[in-house]
Motif scaffolding. Structure first.
Motif, PDB file in Angstrom:
ATOM      1  N   UNK A  90       1.846  35.928  22.731  1.00 49.30           N
ATOM      2  CA  UNK A  90       3.647  34.939  23.432  1.00 49.30           C
ATOM      3  C   UNK A  90       3.631  35.459  24.662  1.00 49.30           C
ATOM      4  N   UNK A  91       4.069  34.381  25.622  1.00 51.27           N
ATOM      5  CA  UNK A  91       3.637  33.894  26.511  1.00 51.27           C
ATOM      6  C   UNK A  91       2.744  35.545  28.228  1.00 51.27           C
ATOM      7  N   UNK A  92       3.588  36.978  27.753  1.00 53.36           N
ATOM      8  CA  UNK A  92       2.802  37.870  27.980  1.00 53.36           C
ATOM      9  C   UNK A  92       1.836  39.363  27.004  1.00 53.36           C
ATOM     10  N   UNK A  93       3.249  38.686  25.646  1.00 58.01           N
ATOM     11  CA  UNK A  93       3.655  39.330  24.956  1.00 58.01           C
ATOM     12  C   UNK A  93       2.642  39.328  23.562  1.00 58.01           C
ATOM     13  N   UNK A  94       1.803  39.981  22.985  1.00 60.71           N
ATOM     14  CA  UNK A  94       0.793  39.580  22.028  1.00 60.71           C
ATOM     15  C   UNK A  94       1.610  40.274  20.801  1.00 60.71           C
ATOM     16  N   UNK A  95       1.785  39.800  19.589  1.00 57.88           N
ATOM     17  CA  UNK A  95       2.686  40.355  18.506  1.00 57.88           C
ATOM     18  C   UNK A  95       1.395  39.724  17.670  1.00 57.88           C
ATOM     19  N   UNK A  96       1.379  41.199  16.969  1.00 59.84           N
ATOM     20  CA  UNK A  96       0.993  42.225  15.509  1.00 59.84           C
ATOM     21  C   UNK A  96       1.729  41.283  14.388  1.00 59.84           C
ATOM     22  N   UNK A  97       0.653  41.050  13.226  1.00 62.29           N
ATOM     23  CA  UNK A  97       1.263  40.324  12.565  1.00 62.29           C
ATOM     24  C   UNK A  97       1.738  42.072  11.193  1.00 62.29           C
ATOM     25  N   UNK A  98       2.826  41.410  10.255  1.00 60.97           N
ATOM     26  CA  UNK A  98       2.806  42.911  10.080  1.00 60.97           C
ATOM     27  C   UNK A  98       3.214  42.175   7.902  1.00 60.97           C
ATOM     28  N   UNK A  99       3.481  43.492   7.903  1.00 57.44           N
ATOM     29  CA  UNK A  99       2.849  43.381   5.535  1.00 57.44           C
ATOM     30  C   UNK A  99       4.055  42.418   5.499  1.00 57.44           C
ATOM     31  N   UNK A 100       5.409  42.767   6.078  1.00 61.40           N
ATOM     32  CA  UNK A 100       6.632  41.325   5.692  1.00 61.40           C
ATOM     33  C   UNK A 100       7.302  41.632   6.409  1.00 61.40           C
ATOM     34  N   UNK A 101       8.340  39.923   6.449  1.00 61.20           N
ATOM     35  CA  UNK A 101       9.618  40.310   7.041  1.00 61.20           C
ATOM     36  C   UNK A 101      10.704  39.599   6.794  1.00 61.20           C
ATOM     37  N   UNK A 102      11.311  39.559   6.918  1.00 63.04           N
ATOM     38  CA  UNK A 102      12.582  38.734   6.024  1.00 63.04           C
ATOM     39  C   UNK A 102      13.375  38.001   6.961  1.00 63.04           C
ATOM     40  N   UNK A 103      13.674  36.724   6.119  1.00 55.29           N
ATOM     41  CA  UNK A 103      13.935  35.351   6.297  1.00 55.29           C
ATOM     42  C   UNK A 103      15.169  34.999   5.553  1.00 55.29           C
ATOM     43  N   UNK A 104      16.718  34.589   6.194  1.00 56.14           N
ATOM     44  CA  UNK A 104      17.547  34.219   5.486  1.00 56.14           C
ATOM     45  C   UNK A 104      17.914  35.267   4.840  1.00 56.14           C
ATOM     46  N   UNK A 105      17.930  36.800   5.197  1.00 60.39           N
ATOM     47  CA  UNK A 105      18.044  37.884   4.454  1.00 60.39           C
ATOM     48  C   UNK A 105      17.103  38.079   2.842  1.00 60.39           C
ATOM     49  N   UNK A 106      16.173  37.279   2.885  1.00 62.84           N
ATOM     50  CA  UNK A 106      15.129  37.535   1.762  1.00 62.84           C
ATOM     51  C   UNK A 106      13.904  38.253   2.242  1.00 62.84           C
ATOM     52  N   UNK A 107      13.277  39.159   2.004  1.00 62.46           N
ATOM     53  CA  UNK A 107      11.719  39.864   2.358  1.00 62.46           C
ATOM     54  C   UNK A 107      11.614  39.330   1.577  1.00 62.46           C
ATOM     55  N   UNK A 108       9.902  38.831   2.003  1.00 62.44           N
ATOM     56  CA  UNK A 108       9.308  38.354   1.559  1.00 62.44           C
ATOM     57  C   UNK A 108       6.993  38.592   2.676  1.00 62.44           C
ATOM     58  N   UNK A 109       6.639  38.847   1.618  1.00 58.43           N
ATOM     59  CA  UNK A 109       5.432  40.307   1.795  1.00 58.43           C
ATOM     60  C   UNK A 109       4.367  38.677   1.793  1.00 58.43           C
ATOM     61  N   UNK A 110       3.549  39.292   2.497  1.00 59.93           N
ATOM     62  CA  UNK A 110       2.039  38.549   2.533  1.00 59.93           C
ATOM     63  C   UNK A 110       1.670  38.297   1.453  1.00 59.93           C
ATOM     64  N   UNK A 111       1.756  38.849   0.169  1.00 62.57           N
ATOM     65  CA  UNK A 111       1.468  38.218  -0.680  1.00 62.57           C
ATOM     66  C   UNK A 111       2.318  37.578  -1.466  1.00 62.57           C
ATOM     67  N   UNK A 112       3.418  37.298  -1.630  1.00 62.76           N
ATOM     68  CA  UNK A 112       4.864  36.205  -2.273  1.00 62.76           C
ATOM     69  C   UNK A 112       4.882  37.317  -3.326  1.00 62.76           C
ATOM     70  N   UNK A 113       5.177  38.621  -3.795  1.00 66.06           N
ATOM     71  CA  UNK A 113       4.963  39.922  -4.719  1.00 66.06           C
ATOM     72  C   UNK A 113       6.334  39.925  -5.219  1.00 66.06           C
ATOM     73  N   UNK A 114       7.191  39.870  -3.808  1.00 65.21           N
ATOM     74  CA  UNK A 114       8.380  40.221  -3.533  1.00 65.21           C
ATOM     75  C   UNK A 114       8.887  41.672  -3.975  1.00 65.21           C
ATOM     76  N   UNK A 115       8.385  42.720  -3.644  1.00 69.41           N
ATOM     77  CA  UNK A 115       8.296  43.793  -4.263  1.00 69.41           C
ATOM     78  C   UNK A 115       8.895  44.475  -3.167  1.00 69.41           C
ATOM     79  N   UNK A 116       8.891  44.043  -1.684  1.00 69.34           N
ATOM     80  CA  UNK A 116       9.605  44.952  -0.838  1.00 69.34           C
ATOM     81  C   UNK A 116      11.251  44.681  -1.275  1.00 69.34           C
ATOM     82  N   UNK A 117      11.304  42.924  -1.452  1.00 66.72           N
ATOM     83  CA  UNK A 117      12.519  42.569  -1.810  1.00 66.72           C
ATOM     84  C   UNK A 117      13.421  42.931  -3.034  1.00 66.72           C
TER      85      UNK A 117
END
Length: 252
Positions: free
Chosen positions: A26-53
């Motif tokens: 993104x521009x001059x920055x390189x963003x690495x993928x994460x194992x999970x991310x927060x979206x509208x208060x919900x933490x979604x992991x890459x397999x959608x197992x919802x363990x982190x949430x």
């Protein structure tokens, strides 16, 4: 624009091989993928197992439980229940429709939080069964609360009181010829095995008694009928899973 709040997640099935790392420039920055991310208060992991949430909800709820427990002796039962609803129940209910179909070990973690909250409200010792307290407080178990939320969202979609992107996920069953099921207010269940809203909502709705599904016709909904619908929906939430409060694992 904000590196600390920028996350990239590559969603994939846990049963299929997927790249461990995905980077996006993104521009001059390189963003690495994460194992999970927060979206509208919900933490979604890459397999959608919802363990982190589930883990995050339990952590924040336990902090509130400890704080309320420290001042419980100075509070009335009504005041304690209000605090529990504000700081604990609200966390259990937030985005809980996304938790349908999770393994029982994750649901039981949330159920233990609700059990502990009920013990604080009614001052129930830890070794005493909590089922009677949950009945007295009129609290649905966590798994039933998830079903209740989905059914309420489905009812609002049928009534035209939900956003269009949610209402578009369900379709009324309209057979091509006259059948006995034509007047039963059923919904179309897609031929899929996933736990998406378009599959789960019609399945649960069709499991309701006809007396409740008949309220789906567009009309004014008086307060008494609305209360009756809610009570019937609560009772049906138990029947859908074909068990009772006594059979449900309510013990810590």
């Amino acid at each position: 624009m904000n590196e600390s709040k920028t996350d990239i997640v590559h969603f994939s099935s846990r049963f299929r091989p997927s790249p461990e790392s995905v980077s996006v420039a993104i521009g001059n920055q390189v963003v690495e993928s994460s194992s999970h991310a927060r979206n509208l208060g919900c933490i979604m992991d890459r397999h959608l197992m919802m363990k982190e949430h589930v883990a995050a909800v339990c952590r924040s709820a336990m902090i509130a439980i400890r704080t309320i427990g420290q001042i419980r002796q100075y509070l009335t039962t009504q005041a304690t229940q209000a605090l529990v609803h504000a700081f604990i129940t609200s966390r259990l209910d937030n985005n809980n429709s996304l938790l349908f179909g999770l393994p029982q070990n994750l649901i039981s973690q949330l159920q233990r939080i609700q059990n502990t909250a009920a013990r604080i409200v009614n001052k129930v010792p830890r070794k005493q069964d909590i089922s009677k307290s949950l009945k007295q407080l009129h609290w649905l178990p966590v798994e039933k609360r998830i079903i209740f939320k989905i059914l309420v969202i489905t009812f609002k979609s049928i009534q035209g009181k939900s956003p269009s992107y949610i209402a578009s996920m369900i379709n009324t069953y309209q057979p091509s010829r006259s059948l006995r099921s034509s007047n039963k207010n059923l919904l179309v269940v897609p031929s899929a095995t996933s736990h998406t809203h378009s599959v789960v909502a019609p399945t649960l709705w069709n499991s309701l008694p006809l007396s409740l599904r008949s309220h789906s016709s567009p009309s004014s909904f008086p307060g008494r009928e609305r209360t009756g619908f809610s009570v019937g929906l609560v009772l049906s939430s138990y029947r859908i899973l074909s068990d009772s409060v006594e059979d449900f694992n309510l013990k810590c």
